[in-house]
Design an enzyme around this catalytic site. Structure first.
Site, PDB file in Angstrom:
ATOM      1  N   GLU A 115      -0.448   0.353  14.308  1.00 42.29           N
ATOM      2  CA  GLU A 115      -0.071   1.850  14.424  1.00 42.29           C
ATOM      3  C   GLU A 115       0.134   1.330  16.171  1.00 42.29           C
ATOM      4  O   GLU A 115       1.290   2.316  16.376  1.00 42.29           O
ATOM      5  CB  GLU A 115      -1.101   3.000  13.892  1.00 42.29           C
ATOM      6  CG  GLU A 115      -2.378   2.797  14.503  1.00 42.29           C
ATOM      7  CD  GLU A 115      -3.659   4.052  14.802  1.00 42.29           C
ATOM      8  OE1 GLU A 115      -3.175   4.632  15.166  1.00 42.29           O
ATOM      9  OE2 GLU A 115      -4.033   3.786  13.357  1.00 42.29           O
ATOM     10  N   ASP A 123      -0.373  -7.483  11.253  1.00 39.31           N
ATOM     11  CA  ASP A 123      -0.227  -6.498  10.494  1.00 39.31           C
ATOM     12  C   ASP A 123       0.662  -7.355   9.068  1.00 39.31           C
ATOM     13  O   ASP A 123       1.477  -8.024   9.600  1.00 39.31           O
ATOM     14  CB  ASP A 123      -0.117  -5.120  10.577  1.00 39.31           C
ATOM     15  CG  ASP A 123      -0.602  -4.048   9.837  1.00 39.31           C
ATOM     16  OD1 ASP A 123      -1.519  -3.471  10.838  1.00 39.31           O
ATOM     17  OD2 ASP A 123       0.421  -3.823   8.665  1.00 39.31           O
ATOM     18  N   ASP A 138      -0.187 -11.618   6.420  1.00 33.73           N
ATOM     19  CA  ASP A 138      -1.688 -11.539   6.260  1.00 33.73           C
ATOM     20  C   ASP A 138      -2.822 -12.279   7.829  1.00 33.73           C
ATOM     21  O   ASP A 138      -2.021 -13.581   7.716  1.00 33.73           O
ATOM     22  CB  ASP A 138      -2.031 -12.266   4.990  1.00 33.73           C
ATOM     23  CG  ASP A 138      -3.279 -12.519   4.418  1.00 33.73           C
ATOM     24  OD1 ASP A 138      -3.430 -11.490   4.614  1.00 33.73           O
ATOM     25  OD2 ASP A 138      -3.933 -13.259   3.975  1.00 33.73           O
ATOM     26  N   ALA A 139      -3.578 -11.223   7.360  1.00 26.83           N
ATOM     27  CA  ALA A 139      -4.533 -11.520   9.005  1.00 26.83           C
ATOM     28  C   ALA A 139      -5.196 -13.019   8.535  1.00 26.83           C
ATOM     29  O   ALA A 139      -5.307 -14.097   9.788  1.00 26.83           O
ATOM     30  CB  ALA A 139      -5.020 -10.518   9.207  1.00 26.83           C
ATOM     31  N   ASP A 161      -9.277  -4.149  13.200  1.00 24.92           N
ATOM     32  CA  ASP A 161      -8.845  -2.655  12.929  1.00 24.92           C
ATOM     33  C   ASP A 161      -8.067  -2.174  11.461  1.00 24.92           C
ATOM     34  O   ASP A 161      -6.754  -2.353  11.377  1.00 24.92           O
ATOM     35  CB  ASP A 161      -7.779  -2.592  14.025  1.00 24.92           C
ATOM     36  CG  ASP A 161      -7.273  -1.042  14.307  1.00 24.92           C
ATOM     37  OD1 ASP A 161      -8.368  -0.125  13.284  1.00 24.92           O
ATOM     38  OD2 ASP A 161      -7.041  -0.427  14.848  1.00 24.92           O
ATOM     39  N   GLN A 179       0.938  -1.138  -0.088  1.00 26.31           N
ATOM     40  CA  GLN A 179       0.356  -0.109   0.154  1.00 26.31           C
ATOM     41  C   GLN A 179       0.504   1.021  -0.284  1.00 26.31           C
ATOM     42  O   GLN A 179       1.889   1.063   0.845  1.00 26.31           O
ATOM     43  CB  GLN A 179      -0.643  -0.417   1.152  1.00 26.31           C
ATOM     44  CG  GLN A 179       0.180  -0.233   2.280  1.00 26.31           C
ATOM     45  CD  GLN A 179      -0.901  -1.313   3.820  1.00 26.31           C
ATOM     46  OE1 GLN A 179      -2.224  -0.882   3.449  1.00 26.31           O
ATOM     47  NE2 GLN A 179      -0.948  -1.335   4.783  1.00 26.31           N
TER      48      GLN A 179
END
Length: 339
Positions: free
Chosen positions: A117, A137, A168-169, A186, A62
């Site tokens: 974060e 994450d 990858d979740a 989240d 991203q």
């Protein structure tokens, strides 16, 4: 005054520049400003005055930026969409985390999808019952620069109860044998070509996520904009999708100033999870270390009391989120450029 000028990457992510002209300067000694513009829709943008750009680049997954804004402090931007702002992120994260943990009778284990974060983990770790938090994450770069710049979450990253996984979740949750009392979504907003939209689908909820919930387990996810003009983007379809999988589903909303909109969350379980107002406040007092800045029992009751337009839209929604029939927030992710 400075003018916001965008130089667009191939996928629509804006690079921030400064433009000046004599007509833009009100006083001879006034400094020009950098501005960041976020495209909300084809005919709508929000502008934010900047102090500086702390980080900007493209990871494997991203486009990411960390901006120091004049109004909202440090701001995390992913794929051109503001994800979190230093000055008011407590609204988003307290609403995301605390209702589910407070409705659960004794939450000990939590799995966070996303959350790089660290703010979601920070809020979870305020609960005295918590024994283990897994934060998964996909993007190491996001985690690294958030750890460097968002020092408010440094204690969470150093907490021995936190297990940080860069993966990858979906794959991580699928391979784990344990079950969790709470699972938190989240995630970044679902944008076309982004890494997260598959984690909003019925097949994921039904086949991978739900089997990983313990008895009395609760799933909660951020569900995108939920304003009068924006609730049909993804909020209503995420809600309806969760209704196809779970017996009890509750939607709630709150205004987040830095998002310039009302935001939505959806909570779900196969076990009824409501508690009385007095009991919720009692649990906050008994279980939560420190003061919450936004959430208490009356504010949650207000958040879950939806206006007529939103209530009817949720009731009438028929779309079920799937990989073949996905809704997206305006914008594009990194993968879109390769389509």
């Amino acid at each position: 005054m400075g003018e916001a000028v965008e130089v667009m990457f191939g996928n629509g992510f804006p690079e921030i520049h400064k433009a000046t002209s004599p007509t833009q300067t009100l006083h001879s000694n006034q400094q020009d400003c950098h501005w960041y513009e976020e495209t909300i829709d084809d005919d709508l943008k929000w502008s934010f005055a900047l102090n500086s750009v702390l980080h900007q680049g493209t990871s494997e997954y991203q486009d990411i930026a960390l901006l120091d804004t004049k109004r909202f402090g440090k701001v995390l931007v992913i794929d051109g969409k503001m994800q979190s702002a230093e000055r008011d992120e407590f609204i988003y994260h307290e609403c995301l985390i605390h209702p589910a943990l407070l409705f659960h009778p004794n939450p000990k284990t939590v799995f966070i999808m996303g959350g790089g974060e660290g703010s979601a983990a920070r809020e979870i770790l305020k609960h005295t019952t918590i024994e283990k938090v897994v934060m998964c994450d996909i993007d190491q770069e996001v985690v690294d620069f958030c750890r460097r710049f968002l020092t408010v979450n440094s204690d969470a990253f150093c907490n021995k109860k936190l297990e940080l996984v860069i993966k990858d979740a979906k794959a991580e949750l699928e391979k784990r044998e344990e079950k969790f009392d709470i699972i938190v979504g989240d995630l970044a907003d679902p944008v076309e070509g982004g890494p997260c939209y598959q984690l909003y689908t019925k097949s994921f909820y039904q086949n991978i996520l739900k089997p990983k919930l313990s008895p009395n387990g609760i799933f909660v996810t951020q569900a995108g904009p939920a304003g009068i003009f924006t609730h049909k983007e993804v909020f209503t379809s995420i809600y309806n999708t969760m209704k196809q999988v779970f017996k009890y589903v509750k939607a709630y909303t709150a205004h987040v100033p830095s998002f310039a909109d009302t935001w939505g969350w959806v909570m779900a379980s196969d076990h009824e999870f409501d508690v009385e107002v007095d009991e919720m406040d009692r649990r906050i007092e008994e279980r939560v270390n420190g003061e919450l800045m936004y959430l208490n029992a009356p504010s949650f009751v207000s958040a879950a009391t939806l206006n007529k337009t939103i209530s009817l839209a949720l009731e009438k929604e028929t779309e079920v989120y799937s990989e073949e029939n996905a809704r997206f927030i305006h914008g594009h992710g990194v993968a879109y450029r390769h389509i």
